[in-house]
Design an enzyme around this catalytic site. Structure first.
Site, short mmCIF file in Angstrom:
data_model
loop_
_atom_site.label_atom_id
_atom_site.label_comp_id
_atom_site.label_asym_id
_atom_site.label_seq_id
_atom_site.Cartn_x
_atom_site.Cartn_y
_atom_site.Cartn_z
N ASP A 177 0.78 -1.39 -0.02
CA ASP A 177 0.14 -0.11 -0.03
C ASP A 177 0.72 1.31 0.15
OD1 ASP A 177 -2.38 1.67 0.20
OD2 ASP A 177 -2.38 1.34 2.22
N ASP A 219 -9.59 3.32 -1.85
CA ASP A 219 -10.60 3.76 -1.00
C ASP A 219 -11.67 4.21 -1.55
OD1 ASP A 219 -8.24 3.24 0.55
OD2 ASP A 219 -7.61 5.13 1.09
N GLU A 257 2.01 5.07 -4.31
CA GLU A 257 2.11 5.99 -5.34
C GLU A 257 3.32 6.53 -5.61
OE1 GLU A 257 -0.19 5.83 -3.02
OE2 GLU A 257 -1.66 4.38 -4.39
C1 GLC Z 1 -4.83 3.09 2.80
C2 GLC Z 1 -5.48 2.15 1.92
C3 GLC Z 1 -6.51 1.37 2.97
C4 GLC Z 1 -6.03 1.21 4.32
C5 GLC Z 1 -5.46 2.30 5.04
C6 GLC Z 1 -4.72 2.08 6.25
O1 GLC Z 1 -6.00 4.51 2.88
O2 GLC Z 1 -5.96 2.24 0.87
O3 GLC Z 1 -7.04 0.32 2.51
O4 GLC Z 1 -6.87 0.49 5.15
O5 GLC Z 1 -4.42 2.92 4.27
O6 GLC Z 1 -3.44 1.37 6.04
#
Ligand code: GLC
Length: 659
Positions: A307, A420, A310
């Site tokens: 995650d 999200d 980007e």
């Molecule tokens: C980002 C991710 C989400 C995750 C959050 C906390 O917003 O897209 O899926 O729960 O980070 O890690």
């Protein structure tokens, strides 16, 4: 047929696996304007444009402006131009001659698909350097197939990754995770995985586990696995800046982090506050970072989600100091509309700021590049780091891996989830529409957060979402901190969800078989109706139905309080109105328009003429599925003619491109 053209001096992305000789001369159908840095194509009024992976709006991308610029934006409204990924392949479906175009360049690309001039498809490059691949074939599946051969075989996850997964930001302790598993077990709802969001770590440090919350993580993984549940931890791109933290120290010593203008390791913040960012563009960084997944693999983990790649940046140290300075100046002033707006945008502009992305550097293929020139590769190469490491760390088993940010090429190493989204009905539909573009770009293993990540889900929305996504490879319920709990057991009637999840498991032999055939043969798993009925304009314009594999068409209900919907059938089909895996109506419908009833809890599955649908008895998890219970629902087809692909779901399937 694929033609390869080069404009300028493109930066190689390693997204293509075939060596196609470069052609000189004009690109048929296109006008290049190096001065304006554009590539233009005049469209017919009937032309439809598919592709671009995970983007806002419908499956036909025409009449909007899409900008490939990977962005951490948690508000996916239709006015947006960029989301987390850049998947620069379009397929122009035209009565004249359809073609695909892959614009391979890691910088920013603007796809003006009739936004400025409805008759013109214009692609603008920030730097006029790119590899262009023109893909031609007489059919849409043919174009998709040729393109996928060009970019290499799609990632194949373990079979358990097709089971139902439960996630939330966050389950903080062993006890919380166990409670989730217990509640599912009590309700008799099948479950294959529970996701661990950022709070499982020690202060958001990658490759650590909070020892207070998970005192014996290895034992815990084993215990959960005995219950048929795989734990899937998150890994973030930013590495916490902290003396004594091994990853940070090693990264500094090894020169593995991106550098700021002064040649120092960039300092920018994400979850843990100040962090450094691995320079995933360098093979040695990928090797180093990738090997650290071993820490969790050794403890029994066999899946990850990458995650914030980007990369998301809350603020850079430099920019933050400037903002503090300016706020100090503003203190004590009478803040009028101008100065008050300045104040709010100073703070609001700290995150994911374009200037910050121009303030750090990578070493890539022996050269130094400013980050924005390579921006869209970051998530891809982070995921490649993991994917490549798995091949040596655990050569005998498949590891689940998916990422938020991506670029074409990454589809060989992992899948994606669409980030999200919100608990909105329109995002339920969007989640389905995005599957068409993602499949076309090679991201077969994908899905959206069911129930929606942001905002509060209601029981009916959750139910419809599970129904819509029944065939989606990644089948995960995830939501954010601060919102209403969204585990199925948290709603007033958990038992109402059981038949839907059981149906998912009953359909798994078909889902897995069709997914695997699509992956192994470079085909589409989910596709718009135009792929089958290109001459039927009504089918081509259908934006809320999809084909799934060879036998099935889906037409989910995606409106609140609706107890049915209109469906368009391009040919006679058998409708299954399913209340559960063994309670359904079989209804023969003729080609044309129909209003079909589907109360909450009823799923509409259409079986194509001459085709069959295998169904097995559901089980508590994928490992417990018994293929000997498979029976076929036939709409004129013969079970003997159906090619049911199956394997152990664990052993890696040989990759023809990287033996
Ligand atoms: C980002 C991710 C989400 C995750 C959050 C906390 O917003 O897209 O899926 O729960 O980070 O890690």
């Amino acid at each position: 047929m694929i033609r390869h053209y080069i404009i300028g001096e493109p930066i190689e992305t390693d997204s293509v696996v075939l060596n196609i000789p470069v052609e000189t001369g004009e690109i048929p159908g296109f006008v290049l304007d190096p001065g304006a840095k554009t590539i233009r194509h005049r469209m017919d009024s009937e032309d439809v444009i598919y592709g671009l992976g995970e983007t806002v709006r419908g499956m036909n991308k025409r009449n909007w402006l899409y900008i490939s610029n990977n962005t951490d934006d948690y508000m996916h409204t239709e006015g947006k131009h960029s989301l987390y990924a850049s998947q620069n392949f379009i397929l122009v479906f035209s009565p004249r001659a359809s073609f695909g175009l892959y614009v391979d360049t890691p910088g920013r690309v603007t796809f003006d698909l009739g936004y400025t001039d409805p008759d013109v498809l214009e692609i603008r490059l920030d730097d006029f350097d790119a590899n262009l691949y023109l893909v031609q074939d007489s059919t849409l599946p043919g174009i998709a197939h040729e393109f996928r051969q060009l970019v290499g075989r799609s990632y194949i996850p373990p079979k358990w990754a097709f089971g139902f997964g439960q996630s939330r930001w966050s389950y903080r302790t062993e006890k919380e995770v166990e409670e989730v598993a217990d509640r599912y077990q009590k309700e008799g709802i099948p479950l294959d995985s529970i996701y661990l969001d950022i709070d499982y770590m020690d202060h958001y440090k990658d490759f650590t586990v909070d020892e207070q919350a998970f005192p014996d993580f290895t034992d815990f993984c084993a215990e959960m696995k005995k219950r048929g549940i795989h734990l899937v931890p998150i890994i973030d791109a930013g590495v916490k800046m902290e003396d004594g933290y091994d990853i940070c120290e090693e990264g500094r010593k090894g020169g593995y982090f991106v550098k700021d203008e002064d040649g120092n390791d960039l300092v920018a913040a994400v979850w843990p506050g100040k962090a450094h960012f691995p320079d995933f563009m360098k093979p040695e960084t990928r090797k180093w970072f990738g090997e650290h997944y071993r820490f969790l693999l050794d403890q029994g983990v066999d899946g990850f989600w990458n995650d914030m790649n980007e990369p998301a940046i809350f603020y850079t140290e430099k920019h933050l100091n400037e903002v503090f300075r300016r706020i100090d100046e503003l203190k004590g002033e009478n803040l009028d509309i101008e100065s008050f707006s300045e104040l709010t945008s100073l703070v609001g502009g700290l995150s994911n700021n374009p200037e910050d992305y121009r303030s750090f550097y990578h070493t890539y293929m022996g050269k130094t590049y400013r980050h924005d020139k390579l921006h869209n590769l970051y998530g891809y190469l982070m995921t490649r780091a993991a994917g490549e490491a798995f091949r040596t760390l655990c050569p005998d088993r498949r590891i689940l891996l998916f990422s938020r940010s991506s670029y074409i090429g990454m589809h060989r190493y992992g899948g994606v989830w669409t980030g999200d989204n919100r608990s909105w009905w329109e995002h339920l539909l969007l989640g389905m529409q995005q599957m068409a573009g993602l499949n076309l770009c090679g991201f077969l293993y994908s899905g959206s957060d069911m129930g929606g990540f942001g905002d509060d889900a209601t029981e009916d929305l959750m139910m419809r979402w599970l129904e819509m996504a029944l065939f989606t490879p990644l089948y995960r319920n995830h939501n954010a901190k601060g919102n209403r709990f969204q585990e199925l057991s948290a709603f007033a009637h958990p038992e109402r969800f059981r038949p839907i999840i059981e149906l998912r498991y009953a359909l798994l032999p078909y889902i897995y078989s069709e997914f695997m055939k699509a992956a192994l043969r470079d085909g589409m798993y989910m596709m718009p109706l135009a792929f089958q009925w290109p001459d039927d304009r009504r089918a081509v314009e259908t934006e809320d139905q999809l084909l799934v594999g060879e036998s099935v068409m889906i037409a989910p209900v995606y409106r609140q309080n609706a107890s049915g919907r209109y469906v368009y059938l391009p040919e006679d089909m058998m409708l299954l109105r399913m209340r559960s895996w063994n309670d359904y109506d079989e209804i023969q419908l003729s080609e044309g328009d129909h209003y079909v009833k589907a109360e909450l809890g009823e799923v509409l599955i259409f079986i194509r003429k001459g085709h069959v649908l295998p169904l097995c008895h559901p089980a508590a998890n994928t490992a417990a599925l018994d293929y000997s219970t498979i029976r076929y629902i036939c709409n004129g087809g013969c079970p003997e003619d159906y090619e049911l692909y199956n394997d152990d779901g664990i052993t890696p399937v040989k990759d023809p491109f990287r033996a």
